[in-house]
Design a protein around this motif. Structure first.
Motif, PDB file in Angstrom:
ATOM      1  N   UNK A   1       1.010  -1.172  -0.032  1.00  0.00           N
ATOM      2  CA  UNK A   1      -0.088   0.071   0.190  1.00  0.00           C
ATOM      3  C   UNK A   1       0.887   1.175  -0.017  1.00  0.00           C
ATOM      4  N   UNK A   2       1.910   1.383   0.892  1.00  0.00           N
ATOM      5  CA  UNK A   2       2.812   2.407   0.901  1.00  0.00           C
ATOM      6  C   UNK A   2       3.588   2.627  -0.556  1.00  0.00           C
ATOM      7  N   UNK A   3       3.956   1.412  -1.232  1.00  0.00           N
ATOM      8  CA  UNK A   3       4.621   1.417  -2.392  1.00  0.00           C
ATOM      9  C   UNK A   3       3.744   2.001  -3.204  1.00  0.00           C
ATOM     10  N   UNK A   4       2.570   1.901  -3.425  1.00  0.00           N
ATOM     11  CA  UNK A   4       1.641   2.290  -4.404  1.00  0.00           C
ATOM     12  C   UNK A   4       1.261   3.982  -3.941  1.00  0.00           C
ATOM     13  N   UNK A   5       1.777   4.307  -3.086  1.00  0.00           N
ATOM     14  CA  UNK A   5       1.955   5.790  -2.715  1.00  0.00           C
ATOM     15  C   UNK A   5       3.327   6.561  -2.928  1.00  0.00           C
ATOM     16  N   UNK A   6       4.155   5.905  -3.898  1.00  0.00           N
ATOM     17  CA  UNK A   6       5.350   6.441  -4.228  1.00  0.00           C
ATOM     18  C   UNK A   6       5.443   6.250  -5.782  1.00  0.00           C
ATOM     19  N   UNK A   7       6.376   7.211  -6.342  1.00  0.00           N
ATOM     20  CA  UNK A   7       6.581   7.430  -7.609  1.00  0.00           C
ATOM     21  C   UNK A   7       5.573   8.270  -8.460  1.00  0.00           C
ATOM     22  N   UNK A   8       6.055   8.419  -9.802  1.00  0.00           N
ATOM     23  CA  UNK A   8       5.142   9.460 -10.507  1.00  0.00           C
ATOM     24  C   UNK A   8       3.667   9.172 -10.602  1.00  0.00           C
ATOM     25  N   UNK A   9       3.247   8.018 -10.372  1.00  0.00           N
ATOM     26  CA  UNK A   9       1.782   7.588 -10.275  1.00  0.00           C
ATOM     27  C   UNK A   9       1.318   7.410  -8.972  1.00  0.00           C
ATOM     28  N   UNK A  10       1.875   7.987  -8.111  1.00  0.00           N
ATOM     29  CA  UNK A  10       1.549   7.811  -6.623  1.00  0.00           C
ATOM     30  C   UNK A  10      -0.013   7.949  -6.402  1.00  0.00           C
ATOM     31  N   UNK A  11      -0.494   6.808  -5.579  1.00  0.00           N
ATOM     32  CA  UNK A  11      -1.787   7.011  -4.926  1.00  0.00           C
ATOM     33  C   UNK A  11      -1.858   7.123  -3.553  1.00  0.00           C
ATOM     34  N   UNK A  12      -2.185   8.200  -2.970  1.00  0.00           N
ATOM     35  CA  UNK A  12      -2.154   8.639  -1.612  1.00  0.00           C
ATOM     36  C   UNK A  12      -3.099   7.876  -0.773  1.00  0.00           C
ATOM     37  N   UNK A  13      -3.098   6.677  -0.617  1.00  0.00           N
ATOM     38  CA  UNK A  13      -4.132   5.918   0.174  1.00  0.00           C
ATOM     39  C   UNK A  13      -3.840   6.186   1.706  1.00  0.00           C
ATOM     40  N   UNK A  14      -4.717   5.736   2.425  1.00  0.00           N
ATOM     41  CA  UNK A  14      -4.797   5.827   3.872  1.00  0.00           C
ATOM     42  C   UNK A  14      -4.501   4.412   4.310  1.00  0.00           C
ATOM     43  N   UNK A  15      -3.407   3.773   4.567  1.00  0.00           N
ATOM     44  CA  UNK A  15      -3.220   2.358   5.237  1.00  0.00           C
ATOM     45  C   UNK A  15      -3.749   2.428   6.506  1.00  0.00           C
ATOM     46  N   UNK A  16      -4.595   1.268   6.753  1.00  0.00           N
ATOM     47  CA  UNK A  16      -5.105   1.191   8.143  1.00  0.00           C
ATOM     48  C   UNK A  16      -4.776  -0.358   8.660  1.00  0.00           C
ATOM     49  N   UNK A  17      -3.615  -0.529   9.413  1.00  0.00           N
ATOM     50  CA  UNK A  17      -3.229  -1.890   9.906  1.00  0.00           C
ATOM     51  C   UNK A  17      -4.086  -2.241  11.065  1.00  0.00           C
TER      52      UNK A  17
END
Length: 329
Positions: free
Chosen positions: A176-192
């Motif tokens: 989930x945090x990897x999806x939030x990085x890079x040029x196509x970043x997706x700023x999710x809110x991870x909930x463990x």
């Protein structure tokens, strides 16, 4: 009688029947490897009984027992994110009679985030018997029909689209945090959550927007019933049984493929190569065994053809993908 004397007796018996030169050669190469295994083998699992790791290793134990005629036990030593089992493992003889369930959590993640006495190189991965792909999942009432729908919602309102995971330092959380990085970043809110069951309950109840979790037969059955939708999978290529579900790599996030969980079996570093080779030969037969496939799930067993060097590289690549995320916490 302890393991040490048994091995010594085996070597001495062989020496009585062979020339002195042959005996010296046998002892130098780790005498007794031709008869391996000649006594009880134990597989140490770093998690509680009843989980996927435990189920998979017990299926392997049954196969090895049938294949070798020796007793094969499974020993659960949970605690400290796998470190309890690994500390125990590193203090066992490097003789091939204590095997370890090696995975991303205990062998890659824990040494990065905790001060432990071992790292991923302390153990040698011998074989990979199963792999459970990760998936991005939404509930049946979600407005997101595709991964891009969910991504766009998160980009429009950063930090508001919640994604449940099985823990703060799990492969799912890292994905989930990897999806939030890079040029196509997706700023999710991870909930463990404390585990997969709690995380799944949260998405089924509509308490979170999505879930990052490893596929199981139960999860696939829920998808077939329409209780959940699978939006993306953490595998290098599309899964043959989910041909319409894109991979995270296709969606622009190549490192997220390391969220798939392999079930490796390993030994302590320094174990005789002849024993490692014999183990690899034995364990790599398991994925072709009908009972093993039925117990673990036909979709999740591997081909059983990966070499030790390939498995070492996989762990190294996983470390390289995880470390920037974990060290940034």
């Amino acid at each position: 009688m302890s393991r040490g004397p048994k091995v010594a007796i085996t070597a001495l018996t062989a020496c009585a029947a062979l020339t002195a030169a042959a005996c010296a050669s046998t002892t130098a190469s780790g005498g007794g490897t031709a008869e391996y295994p000649s006594e009880t083998v134990t597989i140490v699992v770093p998690y509680t009984a009843g989980g996927v790791s435990d189920l998979t290793m017990r299926a392997l134990a049954e196969f090895l027992q049938k294949e070798t005629g020796q007793t094969v036990l499974v020993e659960n030593r949970e605690g400290a994110s796998g470190a309890v089992a690994m500390r125990y493992a590193m203090n066992q003889p490097a003789d091939g009679y204590t095997l370890f369930n090696i995975g991303q959590g205990a062998n890659v993640i824990t040494p990065i985030v905790e001060d432990v006495e071992y790292d991923r190189h302390t153990f040698t991965p011998v074989a990979n018997v199963a792999a459970f792909p990760s998936a991005l999942v939404v509930g049946k009432d979600s407005s997101a029909r595709t991964a891009e729908d969910l991504f766009e919602a998160a980009r429009q309102s950063p930090g508001t689209v919640s994604v449940a995971t099985a823990g703060a330092t799990t492969p799912g959380q890292i994905a989930v945090e990897q999806l939030g990085t890079g040029p196509k970043a997706v700023p999710f809110k991870p909930v463990p959550f404390p585990g997969n069951a709690e995380a799944l309950t949260a998405v089924l109840g509509g308490n979170v927007d999505a879930l990052q979790i490893n596929l199981t037969n139960d999860l696939l059955a829920r998808a077939d019933k329409g209780e959940i939708r699978l939006l993306g999978v953490g595998t290098p290529d599309r899964l043959p049984y989910l041909p319409d579900v894109p991979t995270f790599a296709e969606l622009g996030f190549e490192d997220a493929i390391y969220s798939t969980s392999p079930y490796l079996v390993g030994v302590r570093k320094g174990t005789d190569k002849a024993i490692v080779d014999k183990l690899a030969e034995l364990i790599n037969k398991a994925p072709q065994d009908e009972q093993f496939r039925e117990t673990v799930g036909d979709r999740f067993v591997t081909k059983g053809d990966e070499t030790v060097n390939e498995l070492v590289k996989y762990l190294d690549d996983t470390d390289a993908a995880y470390r920037p995320i974990l060290e940034g916490k």
